[in-house]
Design a protein around this motif. Structure first.
Motif, PDB file in Angstrom:
ATOM      1  N   MET A   1       1.033  -1.143   0.015  1.00 52.56           N
ATOM      2  CA  MET A   1       0.032  -0.173  -0.045  1.00 52.56           C
ATOM      3  C   MET A   1       0.973   1.102   0.075  1.00 52.56           C
ATOM      4  N   LEU A   2       0.364   2.126  -0.580  1.00 48.17           N
ATOM      5  CA  LEU A   2       1.085   3.660  -0.757  1.00 48.17           C
ATOM      6  C   LEU A   2       0.385   4.736  -0.171  1.00 48.17           C
ATOM      7  N   TYR A   3       1.063   5.841   0.015  1.00 47.86           N
ATOM      8  CA  TYR A   3       0.111   6.702   0.815  1.00 47.86           C
ATOM      9  C   TYR A   3       0.307   8.074  -0.251  1.00 47.86           C
ATOM     10  N   ILE A   4      -0.735   9.030  -0.267  1.00 45.83           N
ATOM     11  CA  ILE A   4      -0.773   9.939  -1.247  1.00 45.83           C
ATOM     12  C   ILE A   4      -1.128  11.215  -0.131  1.00 45.83           C
ATOM     13  N   LYS A   5      -0.763  12.511  -1.020  1.00 45.35           N
ATOM     14  CA  LYS A   5      -1.228  13.774  -0.528  1.00 45.35           C
ATOM     15  C   LYS A   5      -1.961  14.260  -1.878  1.00 45.35           C
ATOM     16  N   ARG A   6      -2.996  15.053  -1.682  1.00 42.61           N
ATOM     17  CA  ARG A   6      -3.650  15.704  -2.748  1.00 42.61           C
ATOM     18  C   ARG A   6      -3.566  17.135  -2.579  1.00 42.61           C
ATOM     19  N   ASN A   7      -3.895  17.954  -3.836  1.00 44.99           N
ATOM     20  CA  ASN A   7      -3.956  19.312  -3.800  1.00 44.99           C
ATOM     21  C   ASN A   7      -5.331  19.599  -3.647  1.00 44.99           C
ATOM     22  N   ALA A   8      -5.677  20.987  -3.724  1.00 45.40           N
ATOM     23  CA  ALA A   8      -7.013  21.210  -3.496  1.00 45.40           C
ATOM     24  C   ALA A   8      -7.911  20.973  -4.798  1.00 45.40           C
ATOM     25  N   GLN A   9      -7.210  20.614  -5.659  1.00 46.12           N
ATOM     26  CA  GLN A   9      -8.166  20.038  -7.058  1.00 46.12           C
ATOM     27  C   GLN A   9      -8.214  18.376  -6.940  1.00 46.12           C
ATOM     28  N   GLY A  10      -7.709  17.890  -5.938  1.00 48.66           N
ATOM     29  CA  GLY A  10      -8.064  16.488  -5.779  1.00 48.66           C
ATOM     30  C   GLY A  10      -6.839  15.577  -6.494  1.00 48.66           C
ATOM     31  N   GLU A  11      -5.804  16.446  -7.173  1.00 46.56           N
ATOM     32  CA  GLU A  11      -4.609  15.780  -7.714  1.00 46.56           C
ATOM     33  C   GLU A  11      -3.804  15.049  -6.836  1.00 46.56           C
ATOM     34  N   VAL A  12      -2.921  14.128  -7.258  1.00 47.90           N
ATOM     35  CA  VAL A  12      -2.045  13.449  -6.221  1.00 47.90           C
ATOM     36  C   VAL A  12      -0.609  14.407  -6.627  1.00 47.90           C
ATOM     37  N   VAL A  13      -0.097  15.058  -5.644  1.00 46.76           N
ATOM     38  CA  VAL A  13       0.965  15.906  -5.384  1.00 46.76           C
ATOM     39  C   VAL A  13       2.051  15.231  -4.694  1.00 46.76           C
ATOM     40  N   MET A  14       1.758  14.103  -3.784  1.00 52.61           N
ATOM     41  CA  MET A  14       3.096  13.467  -3.325  1.00 52.61           C
ATOM     42  C   MET A  14       2.795  11.921  -3.026  1.00 52.61           C
ATOM     43  N   LEU A  15       3.720  11.158  -3.149  1.00 56.30           N
ATOM     44  CA  LEU A  15       3.625   9.787  -2.954  1.00 56.30           C
ATOM     45  C   LEU A  15       4.597   9.336  -2.017  1.00 56.30           C
ATOM     46  N   SER A  16       4.296   8.381  -1.096  1.00 53.23           N
ATOM     47  CA  SER A  16       5.059   7.820  -0.068  1.00 53.23           C
ATOM     48  C   SER A  16       4.796   6.410   0.184  1.00 53.23           C
ATOM     49  N   LYS A  17       5.788   5.781   0.560  1.00 54.79           N
ATOM     50  CA  LYS A  17       5.705   4.452   0.974  1.00 54.79           C
ATOM     51  C   LYS A  17       5.154   4.182   2.419  1.00 54.79           C
ATOM     52  N   GLU A  18       5.191   5.445   3.205  1.00 50.60           N
ATOM     53  CA  GLU A  18       4.787   5.159   4.598  1.00 50.60           C
ATOM     54  C   GLU A  18       3.799   6.379   4.883  1.00 50.60           C
ATOM     55  N   HIS A  19       2.934   6.167   5.819  1.00 48.64           N
ATOM     56  CA  HIS A  19       1.806   6.977   6.324  1.00 48.64           C
ATOM     57  C   HIS A  19       2.641   8.066   7.129  1.00 48.64           C
ATOM     58  N   SER A  20       2.200   9.306   6.895  1.00 45.37           N
ATOM     59  CA  SER A  20       2.455  10.607   7.526  1.00 45.37           C
ATOM     60  C   SER A  20       1.552  11.404   7.429  1.00 45.37           C
ATOM     61  N   PRO A  21       1.849  12.546   8.251  1.00 45.01           N
ATOM     62  CA  PRO A  21       0.782  13.555   8.458  1.00 45.01           C
ATOM     63  C   PRO A  21       0.441  14.163   6.889  1.00 45.01           C
ATOM     64  N   GLU A  22       1.386  14.196   6.118  1.00 45.50           N
ATOM     65  CA  GLU A  22       0.874  14.685   4.785  1.00 45.50           C
ATOM     66  C   GLU A  22       0.465  13.842   3.827  1.00 45.50           C
ATOM     67  N   CYS A  23       1.014  12.618   4.072  1.00 48.29           N
ATOM     68  CA  CYS A  23       0.509  11.579   3.150  1.00 48.29           C
ATOM     69  C   CYS A  23      -0.499  10.401   3.669  1.00 48.29           C
ATOM     70  N   GLU A  25      -3.659   9.587   2.886  1.00 46.14           N
ATOM     71  CA  GLU A  25      -4.743   8.804   2.263  1.00 46.14           C
ATOM     72  C   GLU A  25      -4.038   7.239   1.725  1.00 46.14           C
ATOM     73  N   SER A  26      -4.337   6.302   1.823  1.00 46.48           N
ATOM     74  CA  SER A  26      -3.794   5.117   1.366  1.00 46.48           C
ATOM     75  C   SER A  26      -4.416   4.941  -0.287  1.00 46.48           C
ATOM     76  N   ILE A  27      -3.629   4.308  -0.851  1.00 47.55           N
ATOM     77  CA  ILE A  27      -3.919   4.080  -2.346  1.00 47.55           C
ATOM     78  C   ILE A  27      -3.058   2.798  -2.833  1.00 47.55           C
ATOM     79  N   ALA A  28      -3.624   1.829  -3.820  1.00 43.46           N
ATOM     80  CA  ALA A  28      -3.205   0.690  -4.292  1.00 43.46           C
ATOM     81  C   ALA A  28      -1.987   1.268  -5.218  1.00 43.46           C
ATOM     82  N   PRO A  29      -0.927   0.560  -5.280  1.00 46.10           N
ATOM     83  CA  PRO A  29       0.244   0.712  -5.970  1.00 46.10           C
ATOM     84  C   PRO A  29      -0.161   0.952  -7.561  1.00 46.10           C
TER      85      PRO A  29
END
Length: 106
Positions: A1-23, A25-29
């Motif tokens: 599982m990967l974790y993402i951060k989205r911008n105000a438009q809902g687009e993925v702007v950051m991707l992480s292998k680990e859960h963090s305050p910024e990332c 939301e979990s998402i399938a690789p």
């Protein structure tokens, strides 16, 4: 599982292998959003990933020809491969995508 951060438009702007305050939301690789995000990254493995995805189409077509000519049988494939082939065939049928030809684009 990967974790993402989205911008105000809902687009993925950051991707992480680990859960963090910024990332958080979990998402399938293999999510289309993850692949699109990676494809936009300069100097990454995006070109290799795009090549892999295009090559999968070639392998699918080779498998289809082998099955059609009776060189191999569908039941010769392991059960997980059979499921994946059926899934891809279903996706192709739904999207009206046939075998590659000289003028096909991927």
């Amino acid at each position: 599982m990967l974790y993402i951060k989205r911008n105000a438009q809902g687009e993925v702007v950051m991707l992480s292998k680990e859960h963090s305050p910024e990332c958080n939301e979990s998402i399938a690789p293999d999510s289309p959003e993850v692949l699109a995000f990676l494809a936009d990254r300069p100097k990454s493995s995006a070109n290799f990933l795009a090549s892999d995805l295009a090559f999968v189409r070639v392998v699918e077509d080779i498998l289809a020809v082998l099955l059609e000519k009776g060189i191999i049988s569908f039941t010769d494939l392991p059960a997980p491969a059979q499921r994946k082939v059926m899934e891809r065939q279903s996706l192709r049928a739904k999207n009206d995508v046939g075998l590659l030809s000289d003028d096909d684009t991927i």
